[in-house]
Design a protein around this motif. Structure first.
Motif, mmCIF file in Angstrom:
data_model
loop_
_atom_site.group_PDB
_atom_site.id
_atom_site.type_symbol
_atom_site.label_atom_id
_atom_site.label_comp_id
_atom_site.label_asym_id
_atom_site.label_seq_id
_atom_site.Cartn_x
_atom_site.Cartn_y
_atom_site.Cartn_z
ATOM 1 N N TYR A 47 0.837 -1.201 0.000
ATOM 2 C CA TYR A 47 0.000 0.000 0.000
ATOM 3 C C TYR A 47 0.875 1.256 0.000
ATOM 4 O O TYR A 47 0.725 2.130 -0.847
ATOM 5 N N TYR A 48 1.793 1.355 0.956
ATOM 6 C CA TYR A 48 2.636 2.545 1.037
ATOM 7 C C TYR A 48 3.563 2.666 -0.171
ATOM 8 O O TYR A 48 3.828 3.774 -0.645
ATOM 9 N N HIS A 49 4.046 1.554 -0.684
ATOM 10 C CA HIS A 49 4.911 1.596 -1.869
ATOM 11 C C HIS A 49 4.197 2.278 -3.029
ATOM 12 O O HIS A 49 4.757 3.150 -3.694
ATOM 13 N N TRP A 50 2.958 1.884 -3.293
ATOM 14 C CA TRP A 50 2.240 2.429 -4.439
ATOM 15 C C TRP A 50 1.645 3.795 -4.166
ATOM 16 O O TRP A 50 1.713 4.686 -5.018
ATOM 17 N N GLU A 51 1.055 3.963 -3.008
ATOM 18 C CA GLU A 51 0.322 5.212 -2.766
ATOM 19 C C GLU A 51 1.223 6.408 -2.526
ATOM 20 O O GLU A 51 0.858 7.525 -2.884
ATOM 21 N N THR A 52 2.395 6.228 -1.944
ATOM 22 C CA THR A 52 3.268 7.380 -1.715
ATOM 23 C C THR A 52 3.871 7.899 -3.017
ATOM 24 O O THR A 52 4.438 8.985 -3.034
ATOM 25 N N MET A 53 3.733 7.137 -4.097
ATOM 26 C CA MET A 53 4.165 7.659 -5.399
ATOM 27 C C MET A 53 3.145 8.662 -5.942
ATOM 28 O O MET A 53 3.465 9.454 -6.820
ATOM 29 N N HIS A 54 1.907 8.621 -5.421
ATOM 30 C CA HIS A 54 0.832 9.443 -5.967
ATOM 31 C C HIS A 54 0.227 10.427 -4.968
ATOM 32 O O HIS A 54 -0.489 11.332 -5.371
ATOM 33 N N PRO A 63 -6.857 5.873 7.588
ATOM 34 C CA PRO A 63 -7.399 4.505 7.606
ATOM 35 C C PRO A 63 -8.483 4.292 6.545
ATOM 36 O O PRO A 63 -8.553 3.223 5.937
ATOM 37 N N GLY A 64 -9.297 5.313 6.309
ATOM 38 C CA GLY A 64 -10.353 5.185 5.305
ATOM 39 C C GLY A 64 -9.785 4.975 3.911
ATOM 40 O O GLY A 64 -10.235 4.099 3.166
ATOM 41 N N LEU A 65 -8.786 5.782 3.551
ATOM 42 C CA LEU A 65 -8.154 5.653 2.244
ATOM 43 C C LEU A 65 -7.461 4.294 2.122
ATOM 44 O O LEU A 65 -7.602 3.603 1.114
ATOM 45 N N MET A 66 -6.747 3.910 3.174
ATOM 46 C CA MET A 66 -6.044 2.632 3.133
ATOM 47 C C MET A 66 -7.024 1.480 2.954
ATOM 48 O O MET A 66 -6.822 0.614 2.098
ATOM 49 N N ASN A 67 -8.079 1.441 3.736
ATOM 50 C CA ASN A 67 -9.051 0.350 3.634
ATOM 51 C C ASN A 67 -9.683 0.292 2.252
ATOM 52 O O ASN A 67 -9.854 -0.780 1.672
ATOM 53 N N ARG A 68 -10.024 1.455 1.709
ATOM 54 C CA ARG A 68 -10.662 1.489 0.395
ATOM 55 C C ARG A 68 -9.698 1.012 -0.695
ATOM 56 O O ARG A 68 -10.045 0.145 -1.511
ATOM 57 N N GLY A 71 -8.691 -2.708 -0.343
ATOM 58 C CA GLY A 71 -9.837 -3.514 -0.777
ATOM 59 C C GLY A 71 -9.982 -3.548 -2.286
ATOM 60 O O GLY A 71 -10.202 -4.608 -2.880
ATOM 61 N N GLU A 72 -9.834 -2.384 -2.928
ATOM 62 C CA GLU A 72 -9.905 -2.325 -4.388
ATOM 63 C C GLU A 72 -8.787 -3.147 -5.029
ATOM 64 O O GLU A 72 -9.007 -3.822 -6.031
ATOM 65 N N SER A 73 -7.603 -3.090 -4.452
ATOM 66 C CA SER A 73 -6.468 -3.840 -4.995
ATOM 67 C C SER A 73 -6.699 -5.343 -4.901
ATOM 68 O O SER A 73 -6.459 -6.082 -5.852
#
Length: 143
Positions: A47-54, A63-68, A71-73
């Motif tokens: 999660y952190y690997h991909w999301e911190t690029m964007h 927590p809300g963003l992470m869970n969503r 879950g989508e991934s």
């Protein structure tokens, strides 16, 4: 080296001897190992690997963003796209066992997973090393 040519005993209609080409298993006769990671730690890391690029890191700590997004991934891997986000969400089970009843998609079909209880599966690696004990277990394997 991995291509075997085998001459068949059969002769074609025009009288030529048939040759059968097969690709040899490059891992035949080897002891394979895999390193697996605690699934929770692996998901958080992916999660952190991909999301911190964007997104800025402080936004990723939601927590809300992470869970969503996690879950989508996981849904994407299960339903549509097995290699979603570079394969970081592929179940580690798939690196240990050959699930003969699994169809893996590169984004054009579906990835249908079936539980281990429904069909016999074969372990394809001899040794499973845990990331949390990497140094000790790897040294033991190599010793």
């Amino acid at each position: 080296q991995y291509l075997k040519v085998q001459v068949e005993d059969k002769v074609s209609n025009n009288g030529n001897t048939l040759a059968k080409m097969t690709i040899a298993d490059p891992y035949d006769g080897t002891d394979l190992f895999v390193v697996i990671r605690n699934p929770y730690d692996r998901i958080i890391s992916a999660y952190y690997h991909w999301e911190t690029m964007h997104h800025p890191v402080d936004q990723c700590n939601s927590p809300g963003l992470m869970n969503r997004l996690v879950g989508e991934s996981l849904d994407a891997v299960e339903k549509d796209y097995y290699m979603y986000r570079g394969g970081h969400y592929i179940p580690q089970y798939d690196f240990v066992y050959d699930t003969t009843n699994k169809s893996k998609s590169m984004g054009t079909g579906t990835a249908s997973t079936t539980s281990a209880n429904t069909k016999k599966e074969n372990k394809v690696v001899k040794h499973v090393i845990h990331f949390e004990n990497l140094k000790q277990e790897f040294e033991q394997l190599m010793g």
